[in-house]
Design an enzyme around this catalytic site. Structure first.
Site, PDB file in Angstrom:
ATOM      1  N   LYS A 251       0.845  -1.214   0.000  1.00  0.00           N
ATOM      2  CA  LYS A 251       0.000   0.000   0.000  1.00  0.00           C
ATOM      3  C   LYS A 251       0.872   1.252   0.000  1.00  0.00           C
ATOM      4  O   LYS A 251       0.657   2.175  -0.777  1.00  0.00           O
ATOM      5  CB  LYS A 251      -0.904   0.012   1.238  1.00  0.00           C
ATOM      6  CG  LYS A 251      -1.578   1.350   1.491  1.00  0.00           C
ATOM      7  CD  LYS A 251      -2.426   1.348   2.738  1.00  0.00           C
ATOM      8  CE  LYS A 251      -1.753   1.835   3.979  1.00  0.00           C
ATOM      9  NZ  LYS A 251      -1.593   3.295   4.115  1.00  0.00           N
ATOM     10  N   ASN A 252       1.856   1.273   0.898  1.00  0.00           N
ATOM     11  CA  ASN A 252       2.634   2.504   1.056  1.00  0.00           C
ATOM     12  C   ASN A 252       3.638   2.739  -0.069  1.00  0.00           C
ATOM     13  O   ASN A 252       4.217   3.821  -0.156  1.00  0.00           O
ATOM     14  CB  ASN A 252       3.329   2.521   2.422  1.00  0.00           C
ATOM     15  CG  ASN A 252       2.336   2.821   3.535  1.00  0.00           C
ATOM     16  OD1 ASN A 252       1.169   3.112   3.275  1.00  0.00           O
ATOM     17  ND2 ASN A 252       2.797   2.734   4.774  1.00  0.00           N
TER      18      ASN A 252
ATOM     19  N   CYS B 222      -5.345  13.061  12.578  1.00  0.00           N
ATOM     20  CA  CYS B 222      -5.855  11.731  12.333  1.00  0.00           C
ATOM     21  C   CYS B 222      -5.726  10.932  13.617  1.00  0.00           C
ATOM     22  O   CYS B 222      -5.167  11.415  14.599  1.00  0.00           O
ATOM     23  CB  CYS B 222      -5.142  11.057  11.170  1.00  0.00           C
ATOM     24  SG  CYS B 222      -3.541  10.440  11.580  1.00  0.00           S
TER      25      CYS B 222
ATOM     26  N   ARG C  83      -8.882  -0.407   4.422  1.00  0.00           N
ATOM     27  CA  ARG C  83      -8.112   0.686   3.805  1.00  0.00           C
ATOM     28  C   ARG C  83      -6.746   0.189   3.360  1.00  0.00           C
ATOM     29  O   ARG C  83      -6.174   0.722   2.401  1.00  0.00           O
ATOM     30  CB  ARG C  83      -7.884   1.813   4.826  1.00  0.00           C
ATOM     31  CG  ARG C  83      -9.108   2.592   5.168  1.00  0.00           C
ATOM     32  CD  ARG C  83      -8.731   3.785   5.989  1.00  0.00           C
ATOM     33  NE  ARG C  83      -7.739   4.582   5.269  1.00  0.00           N
ATOM     34  CZ  ARG C  83      -7.276   5.743   5.681  1.00  0.00           C
ATOM     35  NH1 ARG C  83      -7.725   6.258   6.796  1.00  0.00           N
ATOM     36  NH2 ARG C  83      -6.375   6.392   4.985  1.00  0.00           N
TER      37      ARG C  83
HETATM   38  C1  UD1 Z   1       4.211   7.131   6.172  1.00  0.00           C
HETATM   39  C2  UD1 Z   1       3.334   5.925   6.025  1.00  0.00           C
HETATM   40  C3  UD1 Z   1       2.828   5.486   7.393  1.00  0.00           C
HETATM   41  C4  UD1 Z   1       3.994   5.275   8.343  1.00  0.00           C
HETATM   42  C5  UD1 Z   1       4.894   6.503   8.386  1.00  0.00           C
HETATM   43  C6  UD1 Z   1       6.166   6.286   9.199  1.00  0.00           C
HETATM   44  C7  UD1 Z   1       2.337   6.200   3.839  1.00  0.00           C
HETATM   45  C8  UD1 Z   1       1.108   6.480   3.046  1.00  0.00           C
HETATM   46  N1  UD1 Z   1       2.201   6.243   5.163  1.00  0.00           N
HETATM   47  O1  UD1 Z   1       3.382   8.172   6.706  1.00  0.00           O
HETATM   48  O2  UD1 Z   1       2.097   4.260   7.234  1.00  0.00           O
HETATM   49  O3  UD1 Z   1       3.512   5.012   9.642  1.00  0.00           O
HETATM   50  O4  UD1 Z   1       5.301   6.868   7.053  1.00  0.00           O
HETATM   51  O5  UD1 Z   1       6.893   5.219   8.698  1.00  0.00           O
HETATM   52  O6  UD1 Z   1       3.386   5.928   3.292  1.00  0.00           O
HETATM   53  N2  UD1 Z   1       6.215  14.935  10.478  1.00  0.00           N
HETATM   54  C9  UD1 Z   1       6.329  16.279  10.769  1.00  0.00           C
HETATM   55  N3  UD1 Z   1       6.182  17.182   9.744  1.00  0.00           N
HETATM   56  C10 UD1 Z   1       5.920  16.790   8.468  1.00  0.00           C
HETATM   57  C11 UD1 Z   1       5.810  15.398   8.181  1.00  0.00           C
HETATM   58  C12 UD1 Z   1       5.966  14.501   9.213  1.00  0.00           C
HETATM   59  O7  UD1 Z   1       6.551  16.666  11.912  1.00  0.00           O
HETATM   60  O8  UD1 Z   1       5.795  17.640   7.585  1.00  0.00           O
HETATM   61  C13 UD1 Z   1       6.368  13.936  11.578  1.00  0.00           C
HETATM   62  C14 UD1 Z   1       5.086  13.115  11.816  1.00  0.00           C
HETATM   63  O9  UD1 Z   1       4.176  13.790  12.653  1.00  0.00           O
HETATM   64  C15 UD1 Z   1       5.658  11.864  12.455  1.00  0.00           C
HETATM   65  C16 UD1 Z   1       7.020  11.712  11.739  1.00  0.00           C
HETATM   66  O10 UD1 Z   1       7.310  12.971  11.165  1.00  0.00           O
HETATM   67  O11 UD1 Z   1       5.879  12.065  13.824  1.00  0.00           O
HETATM   68  C17 UD1 Z   1       7.044  10.649  10.664  1.00  0.00           C
HETATM   69  O12 UD1 Z   1       5.994  10.878   9.772  1.00  0.00           O
HETATM   70  P1  UD1 Z   1       6.116  10.557   8.216  1.00  0.00           P
HETATM   71  O13 UD1 Z   1       7.327   9.704   7.990  1.00  0.00           O
HETATM   72  O14 UD1 Z   1       5.995  11.810   7.445  1.00  0.00           O
HETATM   73  O15 UD1 Z   1       4.817   9.677   7.977  1.00  0.00           O
HETATM   74  P2  UD1 Z   1       3.901   9.699   6.689  1.00  0.00           P
HETATM   75  O16 UD1 Z   1       4.695   9.921   5.470  1.00  0.00           O
HETATM   76  O17 UD1 Z   1       2.700  10.544   6.943  1.00  0.00           O
END
Ligand code: UD1
Length: 426
Positions: free
Chosen positions: A22-23, A117, A404
């Protein structure tokens, strides 16, 4: 609303194949928006989230068709709308990734902020910081990101991420592939999903090196052609099946496993007493046999960015630890609120205490069936695992969360001998 009725206490047996990730699929499908010729992405799982993303892309004027082999054909030659509404984005956070490709192709975009979320606040500040550095003009107003490009294209730049966000890494790479000049992205996420995503972009003509390390270099090209790519197997689904076998003292064989990407998960289940046999031993498409002991040994775990233990496997690992011998301590380091499964696992007879994002799990000899409610995608998987281990008939409600992100997990578990029925909740 649908739910599962699970008769627990049976062990699993046999072979099961893992679906496409999925990811990996979500950012790869999004990146086809950058391509000026039709793309073919194969091994895309049938999921609520992939279906939803394809409808969002259709709303931009893109045509898409899925054939019976899970191949998706996408024609993004013409983009007629650049608006991703709140109604669309709130359903799936990953939709915010459309921002960079819409900007790169059309020079403007209006994309709703994803909002909070179930697992935490999940901001997108790093996505926005990266796009600004590459030449986007961004304004956040009325819950929307209003974006335009200052020049006719993004301009390459040096960017440093203060934490290795997977989504921000993918967003920045999508902007940089069509930028003028070179982008050096420091502090990039090293997750296997980022690597697969970069390989897909390279298949369309992008020039990317260093993916899988914290320094990714993107040399912008003037256009991308057609993306033809097969999505990698889902390492989280494979890990979930390992956890199900571990919690039910089972021996199963999992096919289509990228063993190289699963080192930390395999290591933790080995510490808990599971034996693993893979053939070939390493590689992208192995068969992995899991032989679980009669009773697991409690093992501590801390989630971390890759190559650490994935946060997407925390809930499932915890479910297995509820029936281990001894006490394990589980730390969630990535998301602040990713322990919503704890009270529900306790309803099944687990003994877990939660204090500031740290769970202390006192392993029980057995769990007892109960009705429980899923709160998010991976929490649903953990409740199914615990219900499979519990004595008696459990109900796992709100399984739309599971749908999902897992393709036919109920059918796969049933094939392995689980007694699990999908019913309508009255
Ligand atoms: C992706 C995955 C999710 C997984 C996560 C961590 C997808 C669709 N989803 O989510 O399943 O759990 O990686 O491996 O691929 N953060 C910030 N600012 C930002 C972006 C992120 O502070 O602009 C923080 C988030 O709150 C979190 C951390 O960074 O604490 C990691 O998040 P991130 O790696 O961005 O997760 P996603 O890409 O949303």
């Amino acid at each position: 609303m649908e739910m599962f009725v699970i008769e627990g206490g049976h062990s699993l047996k046999g072979e099961v194949a893992v679906s496409g990730s999925k990811n990996c699929s979500l950012p790869i499908l999004t990146a086809t928006l950058l391509c000026e010729r039709p793309s073919r992405i194969s091994n895309v799982p049938y999921l609520a989230d992939t279906g939803f993303l394809l409808s969002l892309m259709e709303s931009f004027g893109v045509s898409q068709k899925r054939d019976e082999n899970n191949d998706v054909l996408i024609d993004a030659r013409s983009i007629t709308s650049t608006v991703a509404s709140y109604e669309m984005v709130r359903k799936m956070r990953a939709s915010v990734l459309v921002l960079a490709p819409l900007l790169a192709r059309a020079g403007e975009a209006k994309v709703s902020l994803p909002g909070g979320c179930a697992i935490g606040s999940r901001p997108v500040d790093l996505h926005l910081m990266g796009l600004k550095k590459l030449g986007a003009d961004l304004k956040v107003q009325d819950g929307y990101i209003h974006a335009t490009l200052k020049n006719s294209s993004f301009i390459g730049a040096d960017i440093e991420l203060p934490l290795p966000s997977v989504g921000a890494t993918e967003q920045i790479i999508m902007a940089a592939v069509l930028a003028k000049g070179v982008t050096n992205l420091f502090g990039a996420a090293k997750e296997p999903e980022v690597v697969d995503f970069c390989k897909a972009l390279i298949s369309a003509g992008a020039k990317i090196t260093g993916h899988g390390t914290s320094h990714v270099v993107i040399d912008g090209v003037s256009s991308l052609g057609s993306m033809v790519y097969q999505v990698a197997p889902d390492r989280i689904e494979a890990g979930t099946l390992i956890a199900a076998a571990a919690a039910t003292a089972s021996t199963i064989t999992i096919k289509n496993v990228c063993v190289d990407d699963m080192a930390s998960v395999i290591h933790h289940f080995e510490k808990a007493g599971c034996l693993f046999k893979s053939s070939p031993e390493l590689g992208e498409n192995s068969e992995l046999m899991v032989i679980a002991p009669k009773r697991l040994t409690a093992t501590n775990m801390e989630t971390a960015a890759h190559p650490g233990f994935p946060t997407d496997m925390q809930a499932q690992f915890m479910a297995a630890m509820t029936v281990a011998q001894g006490t394990s301590v589980i730390y969630e380091r990535i998301f602040e609120n990713r322990m919503m499964h704890v009270p529900e696992l306790n309803r099944l007879g687990a003994r877990i205490e939660l204090h500031r994002g740290v769970a202390t799990v006192v392993g029980q000899e057995s769990l007892l069936a109960a009705p429980v409610m899923a709160t998010d995608l991976r929490a649903s998987a953990s409740l199914i695992i615990a219900a499979l281990a519990a004595q008696g008939q459990s109900e796992v409600r709100r399984i739309y969360h599971l749908d999902r992100g897992y393709e036919a997990l109920d059918k796969k578990l049933t094939k392995l001998g689980a007694s699990l029925t999908r019913c309508t909740q009255t």
